[in-house]
Design an enzyme around this catalytic site. Sequence first.
Site, PDB file in Angstrom:
ATOM      1  N   TYR A 157      -1.446  -3.414  -2.930  1.00  0.00           N
ATOM      2  CA  TYR A 157      -1.745  -2.238  -4.003  1.00  0.00           C
ATOM      3  C   TYR A 157      -2.905  -1.761  -4.369  1.00  0.00           C
ATOM      4  O   TYR A 157      -2.975  -1.107  -4.186  1.00  0.00           O
ATOM      5  CB  TYR A 157      -0.883  -2.857  -4.737  1.00  0.00           C
ATOM      6  CG  TYR A 157       0.019  -1.963  -5.900  1.00  0.00           C
ATOM      7  CD1 TYR A 157       0.680  -0.965  -5.535  1.00  0.00           C
ATOM      8  CD2 TYR A 157      -0.636  -2.047  -6.209  1.00  0.00           C
ATOM      9  CE1 TYR A 157       1.366  -0.461  -6.087  1.00  0.00           C
ATOM     10  CE2 TYR A 157      -0.629  -1.016  -7.762  1.00  0.00           C
ATOM     11  CZ  TYR A 157       0.679  -0.296  -7.587  1.00  0.00           C
ATOM     12  OH  TYR A 157       0.868   0.985  -8.300  1.00  0.00           O
ATOM     13  N   LYS A 161      -4.460   2.135  -3.895  1.00  0.00           N
ATOM     14  CA  LYS A 161      -4.222   3.079  -4.826  1.00  0.00           C
ATOM     15  C   LYS A 161      -5.994   3.565  -5.048  1.00  0.00           C
ATOM     16  O   LYS A 161      -6.166   4.306  -5.579  1.00  0.00           O
ATOM     17  CB  LYS A 161      -3.891   1.775  -5.646  1.00  0.00           C
ATOM     18  CG  LYS A 161      -2.267   2.394  -5.381  1.00  0.00           C
ATOM     19  CD  LYS A 161      -2.018   2.818  -6.006  1.00  0.00           C
ATOM     20  CE  LYS A 161      -0.803   3.377  -5.698  1.00  0.00           C
ATOM     21  NZ  LYS A 161       0.246   4.898  -5.646  1.00  0.00           N
TER      22      LYS A 161
HETATM   23  N1  LIG Z   1       5.586   1.933 -12.892  1.00  0.00           N
HETATM   24  C1  LIG Z   1       4.384   1.898 -13.310  1.00  0.00           C
HETATM   25  O1  LIG Z   1       3.673   0.409 -14.330  1.00  0.00           O
HETATM   26  C2  LIG Z   1       3.191   2.206 -12.499  1.00  0.00           C
HETATM   27  C3  LIG Z   1       1.867   1.805 -12.029  1.00  0.00           C
HETATM   28  C4  LIG Z   1       1.228   2.462 -11.623  1.00  0.00           C
HETATM   29  C5  LIG Z   1       0.768   3.437 -10.371  1.00  0.00           C
HETATM   30  N2  LIG Z   1       2.240   3.346 -10.475  1.00  0.00           N
HETATM   31  C6  LIG Z   1       2.499   4.050  -9.447  1.00  0.00           C
HETATM   32  O2  LIG Z   1       3.099   5.290  -9.338  1.00  0.00           O
HETATM   33  C7  LIG Z   1       4.005   5.318  -8.163  1.00  0.00           C
HETATM   34  C8  LIG Z   1       5.685   5.272  -8.942  1.00  0.00           C
HETATM   35  O3  LIG Z   1       6.157   4.508  -8.649  1.00  0.00           O
HETATM   36  P1  LIG Z   1       7.559   3.810 -10.136  1.00  0.00           P
HETATM   37  O4  LIG Z   1       6.968   3.162 -10.729  1.00  0.00           O
HETATM   38  O5  LIG Z   1       8.078   5.340  -9.956  1.00  0.00           O
HETATM   39  O6  LIG Z   1       8.638   3.429  -8.467  1.00  0.00           O
HETATM   40  P2  LIG Z   1       9.257   3.703  -7.918  1.00  0.00           P
HETATM   41  O7  LIG Z   1      10.088   2.633  -7.055  1.00  0.00           O
HETATM   42  O8  LIG Z   1      10.728   4.527  -8.907  1.00  0.00           O
HETATM   43  O9  LIG Z   1       9.431   5.081  -7.008  1.00  0.00           O
HETATM   44  C9  LIG Z   1       8.696   4.649  -6.112  1.00  0.00           C
HETATM   45  C10 LIG Z   1       9.879   6.087  -4.229  1.00  0.00           C
HETATM   46  O10 LIG Z   1       9.030   5.992  -4.086  1.00  0.00           O
HETATM   47  C11 LIG Z   1      10.767   5.477  -2.417  1.00  0.00           C
HETATM   48  N3  LIG Z   1       9.412   5.462  -1.451  1.00  0.00           N
HETATM   49  C12 LIG Z   1       9.567   3.996  -1.019  1.00  0.00           C
HETATM   50  N4  LIG Z   1       9.068   4.144   0.010  1.00  0.00           N
HETATM   51  C13 LIG Z   1       9.631   5.562   0.669  1.00  0.00           C
HETATM   52  C14 LIG Z   1       8.742   5.973   2.077  1.00  0.00           C
HETATM   53  N5  LIG Z   1       8.082   5.716   3.187  1.00  0.00           N
HETATM   54  N6  LIG Z   1       9.121   7.568   1.680  1.00  0.00           N
HETATM   55  C15 LIG Z   1       9.869   8.065   0.873  1.00  0.00           C
HETATM   56  N7  LIG Z   1       9.656   7.829  -0.302  1.00  0.00           N
HETATM   57  C16 LIG Z   1       9.542   5.777   0.060  1.00  0.00           C
HETATM   58  C17 LIG Z   1      11.590   4.545  -3.308  1.00  0.00           C
HETATM   59  O11 LIG Z   1      12.661   5.172  -2.965  1.00  0.00           O
HETATM   60  C18 LIG Z   1      10.981   5.419  -4.464  1.00  0.00           C
HETATM   61  O12 LIG Z   1      11.960   5.992  -4.570  1.00  0.00           O
HETATM   62  C19 LIG Z   1       3.654   4.505  -7.342  1.00  0.00           C
HETATM   63  O13 LIG Z   1       2.980   5.087  -6.246  1.00  0.00           O
HETATM   64  C20 LIG Z   1       3.637   3.482  -7.932  1.00  0.00           C
HETATM   65  O14 LIG Z   1       2.421   2.938  -7.149  1.00  0.00           O
HETATM   66  C21 LIG Z   1       3.692   3.252 -10.980  1.00  0.00           C
END
Ligand SMILES: NC(=O)c1ccc[n+]([C@@H]2O[C@H](COP(=O)([O-])OP(=O)(O)OC[C@H]3O[C@@H](n4cnc5c(N)ncnc54)[C@H](O)[C@@H]3O)[C@@H](O)[C@H]2O)c1
Length: 263
Positions: A157, A161
């Site tokens: 991960y 990133k």
């Molecule tokens: N939630 C946090 O605290 C946090 C912190 C830092 C970064 N992020 C980043 O933010 C982004 C969104 O994360 P989130 O927390 O909303 O998670 P989430 O799981 O709600 O969203 C991720 C989405 O990506 C989709 N997905 C997964 N595999 C896929 C693929 N092969 N093709 C297309 N879509 C696909 C999933 O179905 C999901 O809807 C991510 O890049 C995550 O790394 C999140």
Amino acid sequence: MALLEGRVAVVSGGGGDIGGGIARRFAAEGAAIAVCDVSLEKAEIVASDIRAAGGRALAIAVDVSKPEQCEAAAARTVAEFGKITTLVNASATVSPDGNVEKIALSDWQRALDVNFTGTFLMCKYVMGHIREAGGGGAVVNIASSHGHFGLPGRSAYCSTKAAIMHFTRVLAIDYGPHNIRANTISPGPIDTERSLRRYGSRENSNRVRGVGQVLGRTGTVEEVAAAAAFLASDEAAFITGTDLLVDGGQTSFKGSSLERYSS
Ligand SMILES: NC(=O)c1ccc[n+]([C@@H]2O[C@H](COP(=O)([O-])OP(=O)(O)OC[C@H]3O[C@@H](n4cnc5c(N)ncnc54)[C@H](O)[C@@H]3O)[C@@H](O)[C@H]2O)c1
């Protein structure tokens, strides 16, 4: 005038928490949205919410690790809305936990395929459309504060990133002459369904990730979406090749808890 009036945005991972929040905010700011997600069901929920609120949105099933699906999603967006001006990559898959001896190559590869190569593929098939639309454009790739600092057992991960940030710098260099800007957002601890799955409850997520941090709390999807709307808009017209931390100060503070330093 709304920040994104007349724009057409492709949002990968648009069915997810942060991607969905960005899609909703962009639509509220006047953009038409192609909500792309591997889960058509999740994409459709976000798209129909946007339409119900009077916006324009289309749900598209896309696995971002599959080049032909990324290409088809871009073509379908142009067929529906006439152009693409804006791209957000927010898709991510569950990354394997453990040290390098424990992580299976197939799990490592899947994390790279979705989180990193997926970002490349969406850019590969969307950038030409943004260039053709003229008038500038913007890419916002979602990285993470964990691309700035490591976490035990989360090499896949954290590495993807960090890679997204550097990839985006070069994207900005390549497309600057076309007045297309590219930036990343690095969210810190944001409360989402995914973090809920990881930490069990919002209270536990906040206890593990928020308490002791600079602002003493986790962030919200809306706070990330506000930053994305800014970066995608003309308000950020001279900002490219950079990363915007939306982490409540997490990355600025090297300690594990503020409590022991408080006077
Ligand atoms: N939630 C946090 O605290 C946090 C912190 C830092 C970064 N992020 C980043 O933010 C982004 C969104 O994360 P989130 O927390 O909303 O998670 P989430 O799981 O709600 O969203 C991720 C989405 O990506 C989709 N997905 C997964 N595999 C896929 C693929 N092969 N093709 C297309 N879509 C696909 C999933 O179905 C999901 O809807 C991510 O890049 C995550 O790394 C999140």
